[in-house]
Design an enzyme around this catalytic site. Structure first.
Site, short mmCIF file in Angstrom:
data_model
loop_
_atom_site.label_atom_id
_atom_site.label_comp_id
_atom_site.label_asym_id
_atom_site.label_seq_id
_atom_site.Cartn_x
_atom_site.Cartn_y
_atom_site.Cartn_z
N ARG A 76 1.24 -1.01 -0.29
CA ARG A 76 -0.16 0.12 0.04
C ARG A 76 0.63 1.04 -0.26
O ARG A 76 1.46 1.17 0.82
CB ARG A 76 -1.21 0.46 1.04
CG ARG A 76 -1.91 1.26 1.22
CD ARG A 76 -2.66 1.23 2.41
NE ARG A 76 -3.90 2.70 2.65
CZ ARG A 76 -3.45 3.52 3.24
NH1 ARG A 76 -3.13 2.96 4.26
NH2 ARG A 76 -4.34 4.94 3.17
N HIS A 118 -2.76 10.93 0.27
CA HIS A 118 -1.93 10.52 1.72
C HIS A 118 -1.62 12.28 2.43
O HIS A 118 -0.58 12.21 2.47
CB HIS A 118 -1.15 9.63 1.64
CG HIS A 118 -1.42 9.34 3.66
ND1 HIS A 118 -1.02 7.74 3.62
CD2 HIS A 118 -1.03 9.41 4.43
CE1 HIS A 118 -1.58 7.35 4.66
NE2 HIS A 118 -0.96 8.69 5.41
N GLU A 163 -7.98 9.17 5.47
CA GLU A 163 -7.47 9.37 6.44
C GLU A 163 -8.38 11.02 7.14
O GLU A 163 -7.54 12.20 7.18
CB GLU A 163 -6.75 9.27 8.45
CG GLU A 163 -6.62 7.97 8.43
CD GLU A 163 -5.28 7.90 9.32
OE1 GLU A 163 -4.77 8.82 9.70
OE2 GLU A 163 -4.77 6.51 10.08
N ASN A 288 -7.75 2.16 9.74
CA ASN A 288 -6.48 2.53 10.60
C ASN A 288 -6.78 2.14 11.59
O ASN A 288 -6.94 3.25 12.30
CB ASN A 288 -5.49 3.52 9.92
CG ASN A 288 -5.36 4.23 8.05
OD1 ASN A 288 -5.59 2.40 7.58
ND2 ASN A 288 -4.98 4.90 6.91
N TYR A 290 -4.84 2.43 15.60
CA TYR A 290 -3.87 2.43 16.56
C TYR A 290 -3.68 2.50 18.09
O TYR A 290 -3.13 1.74 18.37
CB TYR A 290 -2.85 3.74 16.02
CG TYR A 290 -1.91 3.69 15.10
CD1 TYR A 290 -0.86 3.44 14.35
CD2 TYR A 290 -3.40 4.24 13.75
CE1 TYR A 290 -0.64 3.28 13.62
CE2 TYR A 290 -2.72 4.48 12.75
CZ TYR A 290 -1.23 4.02 12.23
OH TYR A 290 -0.46 3.88 10.41
N GLU A 357 -3.67 0.26 7.44
CA GLU A 357 -2.77 0.32 8.62
C GLU A 357 -2.67 -0.17 10.59
O GLU A 357 -4.06 -0.15 11.22
CB GLU A 357 -2.78 2.04 8.71
CG GLU A 357 -2.20 3.14 7.91
CD GLU A 357 -2.10 4.54 7.84
OE1 GLU A 357 -1.50 4.54 9.23
OE2 GLU A 357 -1.51 4.85 6.94
C1 PNW Z 1 -1.54 8.22 10.33
N1 PNW Z 1 -3.45 11.22 15.30
O1 PNW Z 1 -1.61 8.65 11.14
C2 PNW Z 1 -1.18 7.67 9.22
O2 PNW Z 1 -1.76 7.42 8.38
C3 PNW Z 1 0.19 8.15 9.12
O3 PNW Z 1 1.15 8.74 7.69
C4 PNW Z 1 0.86 7.80 9.82
O4 PNW Z 1 2.51 7.74 9.92
C5 PNW Z 1 1.12 7.20 10.73
O5 PNW Z 1 -0.89 7.36 11.31
C6 PNW Z 1 1.31 6.87 12.66
O6 PNW Z 1 1.00 8.44 12.95
C7 PNW Z 1 -2.08 9.79 12.01
O7 PNW Z 1 -3.00 12.48 15.78
C8 PNW Z 1 -1.63 10.35 12.47
O8 PNW Z 1 -4.68 10.94 16.12
C9 PNW Z 1 -2.06 10.50 13.76
C10 PNW Z 1 -3.38 10.77 14.56
C11 PNW Z 1 -4.03 9.81 13.73
C12 PNW Z 1 -3.30 9.10 12.83
#
Ligand code: PNW
Length: 446
Positions: A76, A118, A163, A288, A290, A357
């Site tokens: 991707r 992106h 995002e 995505n 986290y 992601e």
């Molecule tokens: C995503 N937040 O970004 C992106 O899709 C990627 O490019 C990035 O490297 C990855 O997650 C890790 O950060 C985010 O502040 C950046 O909540 C910030 C946030 C969430 C996602």
């Protein structure tokens, strides 16, 4: 399969153009908002830029071979709009680059998954108003159509946006991301124009033999306590983070409570004719994931700072749930991935989902014998992959998993001070070292 996944499950890794490519002046590329932003003092934690990044523009063939050696079957990547239409006219060498990249994927048995946006908006479009103006959505449609026309024989899987929450609320709300603007609730106009851009692009590019979607960053939002005030705080943040995107895309309606919270009901009522386009069926949704978020009601007097990624709910506070954290300060909770996928599946039971992601940042070090023993990242990966395995085993329509990221790279406002790769990059030499987590994934999918 010995690992419990069906053989057709897609295993990949992800990157994004500005984070990895470098070569900002190569072959007719024009400036993007991230060039401007990163070159503004005080914006990036370590004062760095993506000027060189990990030189993927020149090293992509080696990087893709390495990805294939890891046993993954999909890559991707994102396409940089300012390489394709730096000023509004088509720059053929930019298209040629992504053709080479896609062909290199195919030659290595990797399926390319392309994201059209992106975050690297051409600077001239920001100068004309950026995502706060409707015209940007139409320009995005033009760029998407040109790109898809040129590459649809080699790229079959397309995502319009990555995002849009980040583009709108970090870009025009908190100002932590490019273009660094703090526009309060006007950031919701950016949300609408991004989603409209998605809808216009989808309508322009959708064709037989392709598969079309969008990647969002939804997250479970928990109330710190069961009190009505905390639950209302969770409703507000869930609205801004999740429902404001999922509902128009999957149900063709904006959530009325979010528009009321932000005082934007009238403005959105005037955009209603756009909803059928935004809500047109997707072939898949990229998620995505986290971390989850816990929030509580504001305590003390309300003051409304303009710079916020939660416009209209600026004073809702984030609460530490006491879970282990990554170097980003993000809580580790793999069950949150299940929660968010299940809640999306309730909105759209048939829709194929991908984890587009998932990953974690930890302060990696290279040992004396040249290894990177990233046990915490390996654990993070293992836990989240286990959630995917349970879901797939239950017959849930989850079709693939992409690790973020293939490579350590330019982590936006954090610059190079946060590493997400399953492959380590020595930024001084551009040497790549597969981390222990990458080896684990290789063994697992192998
Ligand atoms: C995503 N937040 O970004 C992106 O899709 C990627 O490019 C990035 O490297 C990855 O997650 C890790 O950060 C985010 O502040 C950046 O909540 C910030 C946030 C969430 C996602």
């Amino acid at each position: 399969m010995t690992n419990g996944f069906p053989s057709g499950f897609t295993w990949g890794a992800a990157t994004a153009s500005y984070q990895v490519e470098g070569a900002i002046n190569a072959d007719g590329r024009g400036p993007s908002i991230w060039d401007t932003f990163a070159n503004t003092p005080g914006t990036i934690a370590d004062g760095s830029t993506g000027d060189v990044a990990v030189d993927h523009y020149h090293r992509f063939a080696d990087d893709i071979r390495m990805l294939a050696d890891l046993g993954l079957t999909a890559y991707r990547f994102s396409i940089a709009w300012p390489r394709i239409m730096p000023t509004g006219t088509v720059n053929q060498p930019g298209l040629d680059f992504y053709r080479r990249l896609a062909e290199t994927c195919l030659a290595n048995g990797m399926t390319p998954y392309a994201t059209l946006y992106h975050w690297d908006l051409p600077q001239p479009l920001e100068d004309a108003g950026g995502w706060l103006v409707r015209d940007t959505a139409e320009r995005f449609r033009d760029y998407a159509a040109v790109t898809h026309d040129a590459l649809s024989d080699v790229v079959k899987h397309w995502m319009t946006l990555n995002e849009p929450w980040c583009s709108a609320f970090l870009g025009y709300g908190s100002g932590e991301h490019a273009p660094g603007r703090t526009e309060g609730t006007d950031a919701l106009k950016a949300v609408h124009h991004l989603l409209l851009g998605h809808g216009l692009a989808l309508d322009a590019i959708r064709s037989e033999g392709g598969s079309y979607g969008i990647a969002l960053n939804p997250a479970p939002i928990h109330a710190a306590t069961d009190s009505p005030a905390d639950r209302d705080a969770a409703r507000r943040i869930d609205g801004l983070r999740n429902r404001l995107f999922l509902e128009p895309l999957l149900s063709g309606q904006y959530p009325a409570d979010v528009l009321e919270d932000t005082g934007m009901s009238d403005w959105f009522a005037a955009q209603e004719a756009d909803l059928p386009l935004i809500g047109a069926p997707l072939d898949f949704l990229g998620v995505n994931y986290y971390c989850p978020t816990t929030v509580a009601a504001p305590d003390g007097p309300i003051s409304t700072p303009r710079a916020s990624d939660q416009p209209g709910s600026e004073n809702v506070v984030a609460v530490d749930p006491g879970l282990p954290k990554t170097q980003m300060g993000w809580s580790v909770q793999a069950s949150g991935l299940r929660d968010i996928l299940v809640s999306i599946n309730k909105l759209a039971p048939e829709l194929p989902l991908y984890v587009t992601e998932n990953g974690s940042a930890y302060p990696d070090v290279v040992t004396a014998d040249g290894q990177v023993e990233d046990d915490e990242r390996l654990d993070y990966l293992r836990q989240h992959v286990a959630v995917c395995k349970d879901l797939v085993t239950e017959g849930f329509p989850l079709k693939g998993y992409f690790a973020w990221s293939l490579l350590d790279n330019f982590e936006w406002a954090w610059g190079y001070s946060r590493r997400f790769g399953i492959v380590y990059v020595d930024y001084a030499t551009q040497q790549r070292i597969v981390k222990k987590s990458g080896r684990w994934l290789q063994d697992f999918v192998g």
